[in-house]
Design a protein around this motif. Structure first.
Motif, short mmCIF file in Angstrom:
data_model
loop_
_atom_site.label_atom_id
_atom_site.label_comp_id
_atom_site.label_asym_id
_atom_site.label_seq_id
_atom_site.Cartn_x
_atom_site.Cartn_y
_atom_site.Cartn_z
N ALA A 109 0.94 -1.12 -0.23
CA ALA A 109 0.14 -0.01 -0.05
C ALA A 109 0.71 1.26 0.24
N GLU A 110 0.32 2.35 -0.21
CA GLU A 110 0.87 3.48 -0.67
C GLU A 110 0.89 4.33 0.77
N ASP A 111 0.21 3.93 1.63
CA ASP A 111 0.06 4.56 2.87
C ASP A 111 0.06 3.77 4.11
N ALA A 112 0.51 4.07 5.12
CA ALA A 112 0.89 3.36 6.63
C ALA A 112 0.72 4.12 7.80
N GLU A 113 0.54 3.57 8.98
CA GLU A 113 0.35 4.29 10.34
C GLU A 113 1.73 4.40 11.21
N VAL A 114 1.76 5.40 11.60
CA VAL A 114 3.08 5.53 12.52
C VAL A 114 2.40 5.52 14.02
N LEU A 147 1.97 8.78 5.44
CA LEU A 147 1.91 8.35 6.85
C LEU A 147 1.01 9.08 7.73
N GLN A 148 0.01 8.26 8.50
CA GLN A 148 -0.90 8.52 9.27
C GLN A 148 -0.55 8.41 10.78
N LEU A 149 -1.19 9.32 11.61
CA LEU A 149 -0.88 9.28 13.00
C LEU A 149 -2.17 9.49 13.55
N LEU A 150 -2.69 8.56 14.41
CA LEU A 150 -3.85 8.51 14.88
C LEU A 150 -3.94 8.85 16.76
N HIS A 151 -4.77 9.36 17.09
CA HIS A 151 -4.73 9.56 18.65
C HIS A 151 -6.16 9.87 19.09
N GLN A 152 -6.92 9.56 20.25
CA GLN A 152 -8.01 10.03 20.78
C GLN A 152 -8.06 11.44 20.81
N ARG A 198 -0.13 17.58 19.81
CA ARG A 198 0.95 18.72 19.84
C ARG A 198 2.27 17.94 19.18
N VAL A 199 2.44 16.76 19.62
CA VAL A 199 3.55 15.97 18.95
C VAL A 199 3.60 15.75 17.63
N ALA A 200 2.14 15.42 17.19
CA ALA A 200 1.87 15.38 15.82
C ALA A 200 2.12 16.52 14.96
N VAL A 201 1.75 17.69 15.46
CA VAL A 201 1.79 18.81 14.67
C VAL A 201 3.31 19.40 14.56
N LYS A 202 3.99 18.91 15.92
CA LYS A 202 5.57 19.43 15.80
C LYS A 202 6.30 18.60 15.04
N SER A 203 5.90 17.46 14.89
CA SER A 203 6.55 16.50 13.78
C SER A 203 6.39 16.57 12.52
N VAL A 236 -6.95 12.34 12.91
CA VAL A 236 -6.15 11.72 12.09
C VAL A 236 -4.96 12.99 11.71
N HIS A 237 -3.90 12.67 11.73
CA HIS A 237 -2.86 13.60 11.41
C HIS A 237 -1.95 13.09 10.27
N VAL A 238 -1.52 13.52 8.96
CA VAL A 238 -1.15 13.15 7.99
C VAL A 238 0.15 13.85 7.48
#
Length: 173
Positions: free
Chosen positions: A81-86, A121-126, A134-139, A159-161
């Protein structure tokens, strides 16, 4: 802050894993459990199996003294797949030191550099995990959308991408 080392998990990390994940806050946000040697070996076995199948690349994050301070993982249920999760977690004793964004940045560069077909890449959190937001945006993972609550997560999620950047280099093989 001094540099971090990311390396594949080893069986002899079990004791450090037990210490790192015995934190109620970590239990609130993740499904990682390792209360004893048997649970630690079970969790480590899942990480090893994922690496063998190419569906999960999990790395122990060590500080400059060699102490376990966290985990980062690339989850690719479909390696084509072209996408994955971190995902990531940081031990309670290491929080507030900028470890998560630094480790996530290293994982992101590694993922895009290692897998040429990986585009997103996707990062998911509640939604109530404001620290992860904050970590997602900073990263470099801007907010994209909100997901409905679904088992095992009782609340909506963010969902952060991070998309592969044009001209992003591949790592030498």
């Amino acid at each position: 802050m001094a540099g971090l080392v990311l390396r594949p998990w080893r069986d002899d990390d079990a004791a450090a894993l037990i210490t790192a994940v015995g934190d109620p806050l970590l239990h609130r946000w993740t499904r990682v459990r390792a209360a004893d040697a048997a649970e630690a070996q079970q969790w480590l076995g899942v990480q090893h199996a994922g690496r063998r199948t190419g569906s999960r690349y999990s790395f122990a994050v060590l500080d400059d003294a060699g102490k376990l301070v966290g985990n980062v993982a690339l989850k690719r249920p479909d390696p084509a797949a072209e996408d994955a999760e971190v995902g990531y977690w940081t031990a309670a004793y290491a929080r507030g030191r900028g470890i998560a964004p630094q480790a996530l940045g290293s994982l992101t560069r590694w993922a895009f550099g290692t897998f040429p077909g990986l585009l997103r890449l996707q990062l998911l959190h509640q939604v109530d995990n404001t620290a992860s937001c904050r970590v997602a945006v900073k990263s470099g993972y801007p907010y994209e959308r909100t997901l409905a609550a679904c088992d095992p997560y009782p609340l909506e999620g963010h969902v952060h991408v991070r998309d592969r950047q044009a001209g992003e280099p591949e790592l030498a093989r």
